[in-house]
Design an enzyme around this catalytic site. Structure first.
Site, PDB file in Angstrom:
ATOM      1  CG  ASN A  18      -1.792   1.369   1.178  1.00 24.22           C
ATOM      2  OD1 ASN A  18      -1.866   1.952   0.378  1.00 24.22           O
ATOM      3  ND2 ASN A  18      -2.431   1.573   2.545  1.00 24.22           N
ATOM      4  CE  LYS A  20      -0.501   3.550   4.521  1.00 23.33           C
ATOM      5  NZ  LYS A  20      -0.683   3.584   5.929  1.00 23.33           N
ATOM      6  CG  HIS A 112      -6.537   2.283   4.671  1.00 25.18           C
ATOM      7  ND1 HIS A 112      -6.029   3.253   5.466  1.00 25.18           N
ATOM      8  CD2 HIS A 112      -5.367   1.401   4.428  1.00 25.18           C
ATOM      9  CE1 HIS A 112      -4.591   3.000   5.979  1.00 25.18           C
ATOM     10  NE2 HIS A 112      -4.360   1.729   5.563  1.00 25.18           N
ATOM     11  CD  GLU A 114      -3.343   5.863   6.195  1.00 25.42           C
ATOM     12  OE1 GLU A 114      -3.337   5.942   4.956  1.00 25.42           O
ATOM     13  OE2 GLU A 114      -2.522   5.406   6.973  1.00 25.42           O
ATOM     14  CD  GLU A 185      -3.973  -1.974   6.937  1.00 24.31           C
ATOM     15  OE1 GLU A 185      -2.891  -2.205   6.635  1.00 24.31           O
ATOM     16  OE2 GLU A 185      -4.586  -1.180   6.828  1.00 24.31           O
ATOM     17  N   GLY A 191       1.786   2.448  10.703  1.00 25.79           N
ATOM     18  CA  GLY A 191       2.595   3.633  10.694  1.00 25.79           C
ATOM     19  C   GLY A 191       3.391   4.000  12.003  1.00 25.79           C
ATOM     20  CB  SER A 223       4.422  -1.618  12.217  1.00 24.66           C
ATOM     21  OG  SER A 223       3.945  -0.343  12.463  1.00 24.66           O
TER      22      SER A 223
END
Ligand code: PGA
Length: 258
Positions: A18, A20, A112, A114, A185, A191, A223
């Site tokens: 990913n 991003k 996701h 985010e 996740e 992150g 991570s």
């Protein structure tokens, strides 16, 4: 139990990058050229085979045609990181499942954390997007995960169950071409360098398999690094990884896969 009638069993371990909102065309091209060479060489050296692994690169929309073009000689899969549910029309700034198909996408990340956090995506919106992706034979990588506060309040099970039930409401996989991948996740692990322990991840993966279907591939994300991937992948309900930061460098992503 969610009504998933059929799902093509994917025995391959899936490793999805990913990226991003990272990499321009030049950087992506350099990465792909170096990456396929590294993967090829190290798989020869270690005499391990890639035939039981699926590699997916999920990149920004502007990079998708480039990855498609570069992929003519290679064998990775291409994924987008989001899509709108409609096919076309007056939806300024959105991208449709047909656009993704047009540039060789087979996968699309949906929901996701985010997108949930910064763009207000709810379980309901995510459900509509998953339905649309499946209708267009794109494989959704449907993301779920709890916050640190939710974990500390012992709400992980409840949150994941709700995300799965609402996100997959009325979803039926009716043909063998329709597949669904789920990614667990934990938000506190994305992150941050704080990876879930193999036991913590396994527990949630087992819950998701129990809520859905044993044949659905469930990826762990948050991570993932070369030094923690082996233990995670050894868990019975972990079927692959969704990798953010460590997928941006050829060496670390290759080490995670091989
Ligand atoms: P990370 O991101 O590997 O950088 O934690 C994972 C993700 O957000 O998909």
């Amino acid at each position: 139990m969610i009504n998933i009638k059929y799902n093509f069993f994917m025995p391959k371990k899936i490793f999805a990058a990913n990226w991003k909102m990272n990499k321009n065309i030049k950087e992506a091209t350099k990465f792909i050229n170096g990456f396929v060479e590294t993967i090829h060489e190290s798989s020869l050296q270690k005499s391990s085979t890639l035939t039981n692994k699926e590699i997916i690169i999920c990149a920004s929309f502007t990079l998708l045609p480039v990855l498609h073009e570069l992929n003519k000689n290679h064998n990775y899969k291409i994924g987008a990181q989001n899509m709108f549910h409609e096919e076309q029309g007056a939806y300024t700034g959105e991208i449709s499942p047909l656009h993704l198909k047009d540039v060789g996408c087979e996968y699309v990340i949906i929901g996701h954390s985010e997108r949930r956090q910064y763009f207000g995506e709810t379980n309901e919106i995510i459900n509509i997007k998953i339905q649309s992706a499946l209708k267009h034979n794109l494989i959704p990588i449907f993301c779920v995960g709890e916050t640190l506060a939710q974990r500390e309040n012992n709400e992980t099970k409840k949150i994941i169950t709700t995300q799965i039930q609402e996100g997959l409401k009325d979803i039926k996989l009716t043909t063998n071409d329709q597949r669904l991948v789920i990614a667990y996740e934990p938000i506190w692990a994305i992150g941050t360098g704080k990876v879930a322990t193999a036991e913590q991840a396994q527990e949630v993966h087992a819950l998701i398999h129990a809520l859905t279907n044993k044949n659905i591939s469930i990826l762990y994300g948050g991570s993932v690094k070369p030094d923690n991937v082996k233990e995670l992948m050894a868990q019975p309900d972990i079927n692959g990884a969704l990798v953010g930061g460590a997928s941006l460098e050829i060496e670390s992503f290759a080490k995670i896969i091989i």
